[in-house]
Write a protein that holds these residues in place. Structure first.
Motif, short mmCIF file in Angstrom:
data_model
loop_
_atom_site.label_atom_id
_atom_site.label_comp_id
_atom_site.label_asym_id
_atom_site.label_seq_id
_atom_site.Cartn_x
_atom_site.Cartn_y
_atom_site.Cartn_z
N LEU A 35 0.80 -0.98 -0.10
CA LEU A 35 -0.15 -0.02 -0.23
C LEU A 35 0.67 1.16 -0.06
O LEU A 35 0.50 2.29 -0.71
CB LEU A 35 -0.95 0.03 1.12
N VAL A 36 1.84 1.40 0.77
CA VAL A 36 2.69 2.36 0.79
C VAL A 36 3.67 2.64 -0.68
O VAL A 36 3.82 3.75 -0.86
CB VAL A 36 3.94 2.26 1.97
N ASP A 37 3.97 1.50 -1.10
CA ASP A 37 4.64 1.52 -2.38
C ASP A 37 3.81 2.28 -3.54
O ASP A 37 4.33 3.09 -4.16
CB ASP A 37 5.12 0.21 -2.76
N HIS A 38 2.44 1.68 -3.41
CA HIS A 38 1.69 2.47 -4.42
C HIS A 38 1.31 3.97 -4.22
O HIS A 38 1.23 4.76 -5.04
CB HIS A 38 0.15 1.77 -4.32
N LEU A 39 1.43 4.26 -2.88
CA LEU A 39 1.01 5.62 -2.41
C LEU A 39 2.41 6.48 -2.94
O LEU A 39 1.96 7.57 -3.12
CB LEU A 39 0.83 5.66 -0.91
N LEU A 40 3.48 5.87 -2.68
CA LEU A 40 4.58 6.46 -3.19
C LEU A 40 4.59 6.88 -4.63
O LEU A 40 4.65 8.21 -4.98
CB LEU A 40 5.95 6.08 -2.75
N GLU A 57 -6.89 16.44 -19.01
CA GLU A 57 -7.23 15.38 -19.68
C GLU A 57 -6.82 14.13 -18.53
O GLU A 57 -6.00 14.56 -17.56
CB GLU A 57 -6.36 14.95 -20.86
N PRO A 58 -7.15 12.83 -18.40
CA PRO A 58 -6.57 11.91 -17.58
C PRO A 58 -5.32 12.00 -17.61
O PRO A 58 -4.68 12.12 -18.97
CB PRO A 58 -7.51 10.75 -18.07
N THR A 59 -4.66 11.90 -16.43
CA THR A 59 -3.11 11.77 -16.52
C THR A 59 -2.52 10.32 -15.79
O THR A 59 -3.48 9.68 -15.30
CB THR A 59 -2.63 12.87 -15.55
N ARG A 60 -1.35 10.30 -15.80
CA ARG A 60 -0.74 9.24 -14.93
C ARG A 60 -1.11 9.33 -13.69
O ARG A 60 -1.29 8.15 -12.81
CB ARG A 60 0.79 9.29 -15.38
N ALA A 61 -1.28 10.53 -12.99
CA ALA A 61 -1.68 10.59 -11.60
C ALA A 61 -3.10 9.98 -11.48
O ALA A 61 -3.26 9.25 -10.27
CB ALA A 61 -1.93 12.12 -11.24
N THR A 62 -3.90 10.26 -12.36
CA THR A 62 -5.33 9.46 -12.23
C THR A 62 -5.19 7.98 -12.26
O THR A 62 -5.95 7.41 -11.44
CB THR A 62 -6.31 10.00 -13.57
N ARG A 63 -4.57 7.52 -13.21
CA ARG A 63 -4.26 6.14 -13.36
C ARG A 63 -3.63 5.55 -12.17
O ARG A 63 -4.05 4.51 -11.56
CB ARG A 63 -3.44 5.70 -14.50
N THR A 64 -2.61 6.04 -11.70
CA THR A 64 -2.03 5.75 -10.32
C THR A 64 -3.01 5.60 -9.00
O THR A 64 -2.85 4.71 -8.24
CB THR A 64 -0.62 6.32 -9.88
N ALA A 65 -3.89 6.84 -9.08
CA ALA A 65 -4.85 6.96 -7.92
C ALA A 65 -5.67 5.55 -8.17
O ALA A 65 -6.17 5.06 -7.22
CB ALA A 65 -5.53 8.20 -8.28
N GLU A 66 -6.02 5.22 -9.29
CA GLU A 66 -6.85 4.00 -9.50
C GLU A 66 -6.18 2.69 -9.19
O GLU A 66 -6.83 2.15 -8.51
CB GLU A 66 -7.39 3.89 -11.28
N VAL A 67 -4.87 2.61 -9.56
CA VAL A 67 -4.33 1.45 -9.13
C VAL A 67 -3.99 1.46 -7.44
O VAL A 67 -4.29 0.36 -6.72
CB VAL A 67 -2.79 1.40 -9.64
N HIS A 68 -3.94 2.66 -6.86
CA HIS A 68 -3.88 2.83 -5.49
C HIS A 68 -5.22 2.29 -4.81
O HIS A 68 -5.21 1.54 -3.87
CB HIS A 68 -3.60 4.18 -5.16
#
Length: 107
Positions: A35-40, A57-68
């Motif tokens: 969980l911490v790794d995904h948060l980083l 537009e959707p960004t990598r931040a949006t995708r990493t939030a989804e993964v998180h």
């Protein structure tokens, strides 16, 4: 702000972890390291997006939030726990950034 989030991601994660354990003691912490790794990654991408001036537009931040969020869901968190986790993270980031700012940003 974005650079601060990137540079101080470790401190933000530590604050988040302390607060999340206190406010959500029943949330599954079995895979805390994951969980911490995904948060980083999420914080780094969020910081990058903010430093670049944002992107409508959707960004990598949006995708990493989804993964998180997906990671938490897959480890057995309830929807309420996932939502509260993001709320805690938002509060921690705002408080942290506020500590370094003498005057709040104007709208």
């Amino acid at each position: 702000m974005g650079e601060t989030i990137q540079q101080d991601a470790g401190q933000l994660i530590a604050r988040w972890a302390d607060r999340a354990r206190t406010e959500q003691p029943t949330a599954a912490r079995v895979h805390h390291d994951i969980l911490v790794d995904h948060l980083l990654v999420f914080l780094w991408e969020l910081g990058r997006t903010l430093a670049e001036g944002g992107d409508p537009e959707p960004t990598r931040a949006t995708r990493t939030a989804e993964v998180h969020g997906d990671q938490r869901w897959e480890t057995g968190w309830s929807l309420a726990e996932v939502v509260r986790d993001y709320q805690i993270l938002r509060i921690v980031i705002i408080e942290y950034l506020g500590e370094g700012v003498r005057e709040p940003p104007s709208s």
